[in-house]
Write an enzyme that holds these catalytic residues in place. Structure first.
Site, PDB file in Angstrom:
ATOM      1  N   HIS A  50     -15.712 -24.374 -42.710  1.00 38.71           N
ATOM      2  CA  HIS A  50     -14.872 -23.225 -43.019  1.00 38.71           C
ATOM      3  C   HIS A  50     -13.716 -23.226 -42.023  1.00 38.71           C
ATOM      4  O   HIS A  50     -13.765 -23.922 -40.996  1.00 38.71           O
ATOM      5  CB  HIS A  50     -15.669 -21.930 -42.891  1.00 38.71           C
ATOM      6  CG  HIS A  50     -16.571 -21.668 -44.056  1.00 38.71           C
ATOM      7  ND1 HIS A  50     -17.220 -20.477 -44.211  1.00 38.71           N
ATOM      8  CD2 HIS A  50     -16.927 -22.436 -45.114  1.00 38.71           C
ATOM      9  CE1 HIS A  50     -17.950 -20.509 -45.327  1.00 38.71           C
ATOM     10  NE2 HIS A  50     -17.784 -21.695 -45.885  1.00 38.71           N
ATOM     11  N   GLU A  52     -12.685 -21.120 -39.784  1.00 37.59           N
ATOM     12  CA  GLU A  52     -13.021 -20.708 -38.420  1.00 37.59           C
ATOM     13  C   GLU A  52     -13.816 -21.790 -37.695  1.00 37.59           C
ATOM     14  O   GLU A  52     -13.597 -22.042 -36.504  1.00 37.59           O
ATOM     15  CB  GLU A  52     -13.827 -19.392 -38.439  1.00 37.59           C
ATOM     16  CG  GLU A  52     -13.098 -18.237 -39.084  1.00 37.59           C
ATOM     17  CD  GLU A  52     -13.282 -18.131 -40.599  1.00 37.59           C
ATOM     18  OE1 GLU A  52     -12.945 -17.086 -41.159  1.00 37.59           O
ATOM     19  OE2 GLU A  52     -13.777 -19.103 -41.233  1.00 37.59           O
ATOM     20  N   SER A  77     -11.655 -12.501 -44.253  1.00 34.34           N
ATOM     21  CA  SER A  77     -12.807 -11.949 -43.529  1.00 34.34           C
ATOM     22  C   SER A  77     -13.866 -13.036 -43.310  1.00 34.34           C
ATOM     23  O   SER A  77     -14.300 -13.676 -44.268  1.00 34.34           O
ATOM     24  CB  SER A  77     -13.391 -10.797 -44.352  1.00 34.34           C
ATOM     25  OG  SER A  77     -14.465 -10.186 -43.686  1.00 34.34           O
ATOM     26  N   CYS A  79     -17.201 -15.157 -42.959  1.00 32.43           N
ATOM     27  CA  CYS A  79     -18.529 -15.104 -43.580  1.00 32.43           C
ATOM     28  C   CYS A  79     -19.617 -14.967 -42.508  1.00 32.43           C
ATOM     29  O   CYS A  79     -19.333 -14.917 -41.315  1.00 32.43           O
ATOM     30  CB  CYS A  79     -18.770 -16.371 -44.402  1.00 32.43           C
ATOM     31  SG  CYS A  79     -19.025 -17.832 -43.361  1.00 32.43           S
ATOM     32  N   CYS A  82     -19.507 -17.967 -39.916  1.00 30.47           N
ATOM     33  CA  CYS A  82     -18.393 -17.905 -38.976  1.00 30.47           C
ATOM     34  C   CYS A  82     -18.502 -16.686 -38.061  1.00 30.47           C
ATOM     35  O   CYS A  82     -18.165 -16.761 -36.872  1.00 30.47           O
ATOM     36  CB  CYS A  82     -17.079 -17.920 -39.740  1.00 30.47           C
ATOM     37  SG  CYS A  82     -16.878 -19.462 -40.698  1.00 30.47           S
TER      38      CYS A  82
END
Length: 145
Positions: A50, A52, A77, A79, A82
């Site tokens: 992801h 992040e 936002s 998950c 992350c």
């Protein structure tokens, strides 16, 4: 617009241009970007990259004191995975571009002492809405549905 959120948006656009999911992230310490990343699950055939996670990986090994001064910016936002990394490394602040198309455990982060700031960026929303409309299967795979 915040220059650091703009940098995260640039990362999201890179991901989209590479055929991936348009989510970007930057890690900032002392007003300096120390890590950049974008969702590269498709590009790297990865289960965990992801935006992040890619950003944290690209920042390299940092000390606990570094993370304690950091702010993580993400166009979407974060998950559960992350958000867990934010908690694991003690990152005290997360700035989110948008949570309209997906909302991670923001309230849980707050309950654990993380400052969560939501920008509601129309550019972030448009990037995700357009992607979800054209690639719903890929999006559902990314969020585990």
């Amino acid at each position: 617009m915040d220059i650091f959120l703009a940098a995260a948006i640039d990362e999201a656009k890179k991901g989209l241009n590479e055929g991936g999911i348009p989510i970007g992230s930057v890690l900032v310490i002392d007003n300096k970007i120390v890590g950049r990343g974008h969702n590269r699950r498709v590009q790297k055939n990865s289960a965990i990259l992801h935006a992040e996670m890619d950003c944290l990986e690209n920042a390299g090994r940092l000390t606990a004191k570094d993370y304690q001064r950091a702010t993580l910016y993400s166009t979407l936002s974060p998950c559960d995975m992350c958000s867990g990394a934010v908690l694991l490394y003690g990152i005290p602040k997360v700035v989110i571009g948008e949570n309209k198309t997906f909302q991670g455990p923001e309230e849980y982060l707050k309950s654990r002492g993380v400052e969560v700031s939501l920008c509601t960026s129309s550019e972030c929303i448009e990037l995700m809405e357009s992607f979800i409309a054209t690639q719903p299967q890929l999006w559902n795979e990314d969020i585990g549905e």
